[in-house]
Design a protein around this motif. Structure first.
Motif, PDB file in Angstrom:
ATOM      1  N   GLU A   1       0.842  -1.194   0.000  1.00  0.00           N
ATOM      2  CA  GLU A   1       0.000   0.000   0.000  1.00  0.00           C
ATOM      3  C   GLU A   1       0.874   1.239   0.000  1.00  0.00           C
ATOM      4  OE1 GLU A   1      -2.369   1.883   3.460  1.00  0.00           O
ATOM      5  OE2 GLU A   1      -3.697   0.367   2.609  1.00  0.00           O
ATOM      6  N   LEU A   2       0.758   2.054  -1.057  1.00  0.00           N
ATOM      7  CA  LEU A   2       1.560   3.265  -1.150  1.00  0.00           C
ATOM      8  C   LEU A   2       0.933   4.401  -0.358  1.00  0.00           C
ATOM      9  CD1 LEU A   2       2.532   3.159  -4.925  1.00  0.00           C
ATOM     10  CD2 LEU A   2       3.880   2.415  -2.951  1.00  0.00           C
ATOM     11  N   ASP A   3      -0.387   4.531  -0.386  1.00  0.00           N
ATOM     12  CA  ASP A   3      -1.095   5.587   0.326  1.00  0.00           C
ATOM     13  C   ASP A   3      -2.569   5.235   0.330  1.00  0.00           C
ATOM     14  OD1 ASP A   3      -1.481   7.883   1.758  1.00  0.00           O
ATOM     15  OD2 ASP A   3      -0.578   9.225   0.279  1.00  0.00           O
ATOM     16  N   ARG A   4      -3.323   5.939   1.149  1.00  0.00           N
ATOM     17  CA  ARG A   4      -4.762   5.703   1.155  1.00  0.00           C
ATOM     18  C   ARG A   4      -5.470   6.946   1.664  1.00  0.00           C
ATOM     19  NH1 ARG A   4      -7.233   4.718   6.002  1.00  0.00           N
ATOM     20  NH2 ARG A   4      -5.866   4.405   7.826  1.00  0.00           N
TER      21      ARG A   4
ATOM     22  N   LEU B   1      -5.088  12.455   3.082  1.00  0.00           N
ATOM     23  CA  LEU B   1      -4.391  11.183   2.866  1.00  0.00           C
ATOM     24  C   LEU B   1      -3.676  10.732   4.126  1.00  0.00           C
ATOM     25  CD1 LEU B   1      -2.835  11.884  -0.656  1.00  0.00           C
ATOM     26  CD2 LEU B   1      -4.931  10.610  -0.144  1.00  0.00           C
ATOM     27  N   GLU B   2      -3.483   9.430   4.220  1.00  0.00           N
ATOM     28  CA  GLU B   2      -2.753   8.860   5.357  1.00  0.00           C
ATOM     29  C   GLU B   2      -1.330   9.403   5.411  1.00  0.00           C
ATOM     30  OE1 GLU B   2      -1.761   6.722   8.677  1.00  0.00           O
ATOM     31  OE2 GLU B   2      -3.756   7.041   7.806  1.00  0.00           O
ATOM     32  N   SER B   3      -0.714   9.595   4.229  1.00  0.00           N
ATOM     33  CA  SER B   3       0.656  10.108   4.199  1.00  0.00           C
ATOM     34  C   SER B   3       0.738  11.518   4.766  1.00  0.00           C
ATOM     35  CB  SER B   3       1.187  10.102   2.759  1.00  0.00           C
ATOM     36  OG  SER B   3       0.377  10.918   1.927  1.00  0.00           O
ATOM     37  N   GLU B   4      -0.307  12.330   4.564  1.00  0.00           N
ATOM     38  CA  GLU B   4      -0.320  13.689   5.107  1.00  0.00           C
ATOM     39  C   GLU B   4      -0.376  13.658   6.627  1.00  0.00           C
ATOM     40  OE1 GLU B   4      -2.583  16.614   2.134  1.00  0.00           O
ATOM     41  OE2 GLU B   4      -3.811  14.869   2.638  1.00  0.00           O
TER      42      GLU B   4
ATOM     43  N   GLN C   1       0.647  11.181   8.586  1.00  0.00           N
ATOM     44  CA  GLN C   1       1.929  10.669   9.089  1.00  0.00           C
ATOM     45  C   GLN C   1       3.017  11.733   9.022  1.00  0.00           C
ATOM     46  OE1 GLN C   1       2.520   7.914  10.650  1.00  0.00           O
ATOM     47  NE2 GLN C   1       0.395   7.201  10.428  1.00  0.00           N
ATOM     48  N   GLU C   2       3.015  12.512   7.926  1.00  0.00           N
ATOM     49  CA  GLU C   2       4.027  13.564   7.767  1.00  0.00           C
ATOM     50  C   GLU C   2       3.876  14.624   8.852  1.00  0.00           C
ATOM     51  OE1 GLU C   2       5.558  16.766   4.368  1.00  0.00           O
ATOM     52  OE2 GLU C   2       4.072  15.230   3.858  1.00  0.00           O
TER      53      GLU C   2
ATOM     54  N   SER D   1       8.240  20.116  -0.064  1.00  0.00           N
ATOM     55  CA  SER D   1       7.148  19.975   0.901  1.00  0.00           C
ATOM     56  C   SER D   1       7.021  21.244   1.746  1.00  0.00           C
ATOM     57  CB  SER D   1       7.392  18.770   1.819  1.00  0.00           C
ATOM     58  OG  SER D   1       7.406  17.580   1.075  1.00  0.00           O
TER      59      SER D   1
END
Length: 425
Positions: free
Chosen positions: A23-26, A37-40, A42-43, A126
């Motif tokens: 899974e790259l992102d969700r 997004l999940e990546s946002e 986590q960041e 970023s």
């Protein structure tokens, strides 16, 4: 399969070498017409943790940090969606200028800022987009919240009085004191004699005589030998008679004569601290404005003013009469071109510069401003006390900032309550 074909297969179909899906992102949250997004999340969580480590701050549980980060991103998403509807954008040049200002405020160059971000593991791209989002959401808040803030003149006046009272309580004055005394049980003749001497002393001081010398020669006060210097005193520590007299007085100002049971007092505010005083050089001037038109060329407008100037200097014409007849500035033309006392910075740059280069009563050469061609005469200069105005502006800013913060919280809460929010497991 040939080697080249194998390499191409692995390059374009990397999943073929692993049976486990990655899974790259969700999508973590649906926010009206947008998503978080999940990546946002986590960041942002990682950024909070880095900052906490750098500042030695303890954090609550990871879940609590994640909840706060998610809420922050929901509000950001709502504001960015509103910005899109409002057509608010930040151009790349504006963004780069802002980042350069941020770096300068930290005593660094943009290159040093980039290096610092890289050392912290933060991508410059970023960071750049985060600054862009901050600028956009800031503009959205200002546009929507500003109209919700209302400040009454009474609120400003009350805060100014409070600020002045607090300032007076903290203020310290260095006073010079001369006492022209009379006997413990003075006659009317004693009082009149003392008053006459006090008036003469005050006249000498107003004419530039040295305060210390006169204090040593004439004062009956305890500090006469020190030239009347009472040293630094808080307003609450000085005699009530003096405390009432020195309020609103400036450095160098003379006060008195003030009568007490001991005689007549003359005070001088030798210095003060703890009180904000703002003074500006104000100018009184008059001008004649000629505006070029389709019929009246630039050269002809300038030539007219050159002729007016020569006529005035030769005594053949009156400045005020020429202004009334020819000036294209209707507000001042009726008053003979007079603009009244003003802060020079209120004028356009060319007009301000012309005034700065003039002596009293001098008339400038014709010059061009954004309004047209002028000649201006400096009538006088003076030191203007704008302390009250500055205090009113400061009080207004304090009230505005406080109310803006309160209204922003309410506005964000209302916006979130009316939005569709779905947190996905």
């Amino acid at each position: 399969m040939k080697l080249n074909a194998v390499l191409c297969f692995l390059l374009f179909f990397p999943a073929a070498v692993s049976s486990q899906p990655q899974e790259l992102d969700r999508v973590a949250v649906i926010v009206d017409q947008g998503v978080v997004l999940e990546s946002e999340i986590q960041e942002l969580v990682e950024s909070v943790k880095r900052n906490a480590v750098a500042s030695g701050q303890d954090l609550p549980s990871d879940q609590a940090v994640r909840t706060q980060a998610t809420e922050r991103l929901i509000l950001t998403s709502l504001q960015m969606q509103m910005a899109e509807r409002m057509g608010i954008q930040v151009s790349d040049p504006q963004l780069e200028q802002t980042i350069a200002s941020i770096a300068e405020s930290e005593g660094a160059t943009v290159e040093q800022l980039r290096a610092s971000l890289a050392a912290e593991g933060v991508s410059y791209d970023s960071y750049r987009e985060e600054v862009r989002r901050e600028l956009i959401t800031g503009e959205v808040r200002r546009a929507n919240v500003r109209r919700r803030v209302y400040i009454t003149p009474q609120e400003v006046e009350s805060l100014v009085r409070l600020m002045q009272q607090q300032g007076l309580e903290q203020a310290e004055y260095r006073l010079g004191h001369i006492l022209i005394g009379f006997p413990p049980e003075p006659t009317e003749e004693d009082i009149e004699s003392a008053r006459d001497r006090a008036d003469k002393v005050l006249e000498l001081l107003n004419n530039g005589s040295d305060f210390a010398k006169i204090a040593i020669a004439s004062s009956s006060g305890a500090k006469a030998l020190e030239g009347g210097d009472m040293g630094w005193m808080n307003i609450n520590a000085m005699p009530t008679l003096f405390a009432e007299a020195v309020q609103d007085k400036k450095t160098g100002e003379l006060i008195g004569p003030i009568r007490s049971g001991a005689g007549f007092h003359i005070l001088k505010v030798m210095d003060l601290k703890g009180i904000e005083q703002v003074e500006i050089v104000e100018v009184n001037s008059r001008h004649i404005l000629i505006k070029p038109t389709v019929i009246l060329s630039e050269e002809r407008a300038k030539k007219m003013l050159e002729e007016f100037r020569q006529q005035i200097l030769a005594g053949e014409a009156d400045f005020a009469e020429l202004a009334k007849e020819h000036s294209a500035d209707p507000g001042s033309a009726l008053k003979g071109g007079e603009l009244g006392w003003s802060d020079p910075s209120a004028y356009v740059p060319a007009f301000k510069e012309a005034l700065e280069n003039l002596e009293k009563d001098q008339i400038s050469q014709p010059f061009r401003s954004s309004h047209g061609w002028h000649i201006v005469q400096l009538l006088d200069r003076r030191i203007g006390d704008v302390t009250d105005k500055v205090q009113e502006e400061k009080a207004y800013r304090l009230l505005f900032n406080r109310k803006f913060a309160e209204e922003t919280d309410d506005w964000l809460r209302e916006m979130r309550d009316s939005a569709y929010i779905e947190v996905l497991e």
